[in-house]
Design a protein around this motif. Structure first.
Motif, PDB file in Angstrom:
ATOM      1  N   TRP A  28       0.837  -1.197   0.000  1.00  0.00           N
ATOM      2  CA  TRP A  28       0.000   0.000   0.000  1.00  0.00           C
ATOM      3  C   TRP A  28       0.872   1.246   0.000  1.00  0.00           C
ATOM      4  O   TRP A  28       1.935   1.270   0.604  1.00  0.00           O
ATOM      5  CB  TRP A  28      -0.927  -0.002   1.217  1.00  0.00           C
ATOM      6  N   PRO A  29       0.411   2.320  -0.657  1.00  0.00           N
ATOM      7  CA  PRO A  29       1.203   3.556  -0.712  1.00  0.00           C
ATOM      8  C   PRO A  29       1.244   4.254   0.649  1.00  0.00           C
ATOM      9  O   PRO A  29       0.404   3.996   1.523  1.00  0.00           O
ATOM     10  CB  PRO A  29       0.444   4.400  -1.743  1.00  0.00           C
ATOM     11  N   THR A 136     -14.723   1.994  -3.890  1.00  0.00           N
ATOM     12  CA  THR A 136     -13.895   2.158  -5.077  1.00  0.00           C
ATOM     13  C   THR A 136     -13.284   3.551  -5.101  1.00  0.00           C
ATOM     14  O   THR A 136     -12.078   3.710  -5.348  1.00  0.00           O
ATOM     15  CB  THR A 136     -14.733   1.906  -6.342  1.00  0.00           C
ATOM     16  N   ASP A 137     -14.098   4.563  -4.818  1.00  0.00           N
ATOM     17  CA  ASP A 137     -13.584   5.937  -4.797  1.00  0.00           C
ATOM     18  C   ASP A 137     -12.491   6.106  -3.756  1.00  0.00           C
ATOM     19  O   ASP A 137     -11.486   6.786  -3.994  1.00  0.00           O
ATOM     20  CB  ASP A 137     -14.716   6.929  -4.526  1.00  0.00           C
ATOM     21  N   VAL A 140      -9.226   4.423  -4.977  1.00  0.00           N
ATOM     22  CA  VAL A 140      -8.600   5.236  -6.016  1.00  0.00           C
ATOM     23  C   VAL A 140      -7.895   6.442  -5.397  1.00  0.00           C
ATOM     24  O   VAL A 140      -6.773   6.776  -5.772  1.00  0.00           O
ATOM     25  CB  VAL A 140      -9.645   5.669  -7.068  1.00  0.00           C
ATOM     26  N   GLU A 141      -8.528   7.046  -4.410  1.00  0.00           N
ATOM     27  CA  GLU A 141      -7.932   8.230  -3.795  1.00  0.00           C
ATOM     28  C   GLU A 141      -6.611   7.921  -3.100  1.00  0.00           C
ATOM     29  O   GLU A 141      -5.629   8.639  -3.248  1.00  0.00           O
ATOM     30  CB  GLU A 141      -8.890   8.851  -2.777  1.00  0.00           C
ATOM     31  N   ARG A 143      -4.613   5.360  -3.659  1.00  0.00           N
ATOM     32  CA  ARG A 143      -3.627   4.776  -4.557  1.00  0.00           C
ATOM     33  C   ARG A 143      -3.120   5.788  -5.576  1.00  0.00           C
ATOM     34  O   ARG A 143      -2.210   5.494  -6.330  1.00  0.00           O
ATOM     35  CB  ARG A 143      -4.197   3.541  -5.241  1.00  0.00           C
ATOM     36  N   SER A 144      -3.712   6.986  -5.632  1.00  0.00           N
ATOM     37  CA  SER A 144      -3.236   7.946  -6.636  1.00  0.00           C
ATOM     38  C   SER A 144      -2.246   8.929  -6.057  1.00  0.00           C
ATOM     39  O   SER A 144      -1.945   9.001  -4.940  1.00  0.00           O
ATOM     40  CB  SER A 144      -4.374   8.702  -7.281  1.00  0.00           C
TER      41      SER A 144
END
Length: 144
Positions: A28-29, A136-137, A140-141, A143-144
């Protein structure tokens, strides 16, 4: 808010919290606030219900599916197909390869997550379309 837990407020003011099982720095980031290295969570042996817990991990709903192979971070040479895919039970999310690490290396999961799995009698609940969209949102947040 606990480490690895994110919360979004929906337009109807209903909050959905997302907890990440297997929140390790290898997967994970930094934005997700990993708990440390997966190597710190390896146990000598698994719990008596480890096979049922792994079955639960394999049975989650896909938040998103990733093609490709994920290499075993312990260096066994094994690859996990779709390992970076993300699954959920509506409250917790985890990578698809988490079940591999739990079954092979007895990686310990958060107690709160294991308690949930057991309370659900190892059966993943149905996740609503609305909750899946919000999860999902959130993924995405971070991981970006």
């Amino acid at each position: 808010m606990a480490i690895g837990e994110f919360s979004f407020l929906l337009s109807n003011e209903r909050a959905i919290g997302m907890k990440i099982a297997g929140l390790f720095e290898e997967f994970w980031p930094p934005a997700a606030n990993p708990r440390g290295s997966i190597r710190e969570f390896v146990a000598e042996s698994g719990s008596a219900d480890e096979a049922r817990i792994c079955r639960y991990l394999r049975s989650g709903d896909f938040v998103f599916a990733a093609m490709g192979m994920a290499e075993d971070v312990f260096g066994s040479g094994e690859s996990i197909m779709g390992g970076s895919s993300v699954l959920t039970d509506g409250e917790w999310v985890w990578r698809s390869d988490l079940q591999f690490y739990v079954s092979k290396y007895h990686v310990e999961l958060p107690h709160e997550f294991v308690d949930r799995i057991r309370s659900l009698q190892y059966s993943v609940p149905v996740v609503s379309v609305e909750d899946m969209s919000m999860l999902t949102d959130q993924i995405v947040e971070i991981r970006s």
